[in-house]
Structures are given as structure tokens and as C-alpha cells.
Design a protein around this motif. Sequence first.
Motif, PDB file in Angstrom:
ATOM      1  N   TYR A   1      -4.191  -3.808 -34.273  1.00  0.00           N
ATOM      2  CA  TYR A   1      -3.938  -2.934 -35.101  1.00  0.00           C
ATOM      3  C   TYR A   1      -4.446  -1.460 -34.859  1.00  0.00           C
ATOM      4  O   TYR A   1      -5.712  -1.312 -34.195  1.00  0.00           O
ATOM      5  N   ALA A   2      -3.702  -0.652 -35.341  1.00  0.00           N
ATOM      6  CA  ALA A   2      -4.181   0.783 -35.227  1.00  0.00           C
ATOM      7  C   ALA A   2      -5.206   0.897 -36.404  1.00  0.00           C
ATOM      8  O   ALA A   2      -5.214   0.165 -37.520  1.00  0.00           O
ATOM      9  N   ASP A   3      -6.089   2.053 -36.005  1.00  0.00           N
ATOM     10  CA  ASP A   3      -7.229   2.266 -37.141  1.00  0.00           C
ATOM     11  C   ASP A   3      -6.492   2.495 -38.599  1.00  0.00           C
ATOM     12  O   ASP A   3      -7.182   2.134 -39.523  1.00  0.00           O
TER      13      ASP A   3
ATOM     14  N   LEU B   1       1.416   0.666 -35.812  1.00  0.00           N
ATOM     15  CA  LEU B   1       0.780   0.323 -36.650  1.00  0.00           C
ATOM     16  C   LEU B   1       0.012  -1.049 -36.317  1.00  0.00           C
ATOM     17  O   LEU B   1      -1.209  -1.287 -36.334  1.00  0.00           O
ATOM     18  N   ALA B   2       0.947  -1.879 -35.783  1.00  0.00           N
ATOM     19  CA  ALA B   2       0.405  -3.166 -35.568  1.00  0.00           C
ATOM     20  C   ALA B   2       1.401  -3.910 -34.648  1.00  0.00           C
ATOM     21  O   ALA B   2       2.488  -3.820 -34.638  1.00  0.00           O
ATOM     22  N   THR B   3       0.810  -4.857 -33.725  1.00  0.00           N
ATOM     23  CA  THR B   3       1.738  -5.497 -32.999  1.00  0.00           C
ATOM     24  C   THR B   3       1.214  -7.105 -32.863  1.00  0.00           C
ATOM     25  O   THR B   3       0.063  -7.546 -33.178  1.00  0.00           O
ATOM     26  N   ILE B   4       2.073  -7.765 -32.439  1.00  0.00           N
ATOM     27  CA  ILE B   4       1.799  -9.251 -32.299  1.00  0.00           C
ATOM     28  C   ILE B   4       2.660  -9.861 -31.133  1.00  0.00           C
ATOM     29  O   ILE B   4       3.839  -9.507 -30.963  1.00  0.00           O
TER      30      ILE B   4
ATOM     31  N   GLY C   1      -7.689  -3.594 -42.096  1.00  0.00           N
ATOM     32  CA  GLY C   1      -8.114  -3.740 -43.123  1.00  0.00           C
ATOM     33  C   GLY C   1      -7.111  -3.734 -44.308  1.00  0.00           C
ATOM     34  O   GLY C   1      -7.541  -4.054 -45.575  1.00  0.00           O
ATOM     35  N   ARG C   2      -6.108  -3.016 -44.174  1.00  0.00           N
ATOM     36  CA  ARG C   2      -5.202  -3.010 -45.049  1.00  0.00           C
ATOM     37  C   ARG C   2      -3.786  -3.480 -44.945  1.00  0.00           C
ATOM     38  O   ARG C   2      -2.874  -4.109 -45.704  1.00  0.00           O
ATOM     39  N   PHE C   3      -3.298  -3.639 -43.685  1.00  0.00           N
ATOM     40  CA  PHE C   3      -2.052  -4.089 -43.209  1.00  0.00           C
ATOM     41  C   PHE C   3      -2.246  -5.281 -42.517  1.00  0.00           C
ATOM     42  O   PHE C   3      -3.221  -5.595 -41.676  1.00  0.00           O
ATOM     43  N   THR C   4      -1.420  -6.462 -42.572  1.00  0.00           N
ATOM     44  CA  THR C   4      -1.395  -7.546 -41.887  1.00  0.00           C
ATOM     45  C   THR C   4       0.016  -8.060 -40.979  1.00  0.00           C
ATOM     46  O   THR C   4       1.028  -7.928 -41.931  1.00  0.00           O
TER      47      THR C   4
END
Length: 116
Positions: free
Chosen positions: A59-61, A48-51, A65-68
Motif C-alpha cells: 500500500y501507498a502511504d 494506491l495498492a497492489t496484490i 489504514g483506509r484502503f484494502t
Amino acid sequence: QLQLVESGGGLVQPGGSLTLSCAASGSMRGVYRMGWYRQAPGKQRESLATITDRGTTNYADSAKGRFTISRNSAKNTVYLQMTTLTPEDTAVYYCNAARGMLGDVWGQGTQVTVSS
């Protein structure tokens, strides 16, 4: 030894929001990236998301826009803020620490259920 513990999952209504936390304990040696993944019943685990350790996010598509994703380095904690949730977001959410040759570490997962 590095351990990851996720929290913050639960039942939320469609359109609602939820924030997941991933607390890391133990040595963070070699960790260059933290991430959130999820796995819905009958589906493969998806990123989903990496930092990164420098704060670069990806971010995955399905998450854009919805997940942070964010982190508090002092607390060794990574967060995933999720908004505008739909039933399709229902899954077990996992935290991951990427360590290259040292091997990735996964948390035990936290269930998120989006339902009215």
C-alpha cells in the motif's frame, strides 16, 4: 487479449465508504500483480495498492489504514475497499495488470467523487 473493467465508482459523502471492483476477462497469462491507481485533476497518476499472484499486498502511504485490496481469483476480480473518504480522494481510479515484458494492461477508469 486481457481486458479490465472497473466499476463501483460514484458520489460519496466525506467519511463514507466505497468498494471498487476490477473484472478481468481474457487471458491472464503473465499477470503477476494487480493494482489500483488513481489520478486527480492536474496531478500525476499514483499507485494506491497492489496484490501479487501470491497474495502479497502493498500500500501507498495515502492508502494505508483506509484502503484494502483483495481479490477473488476464481472470478478474476480485484477489489478496493475504501473507507473514511475525504474530498482529497476524488479522482479517477484505474485498475492495472502488470505483465512484465508482455506489457501492462489498464482499465478505462471509474470516477470517485467525495463531496457533501
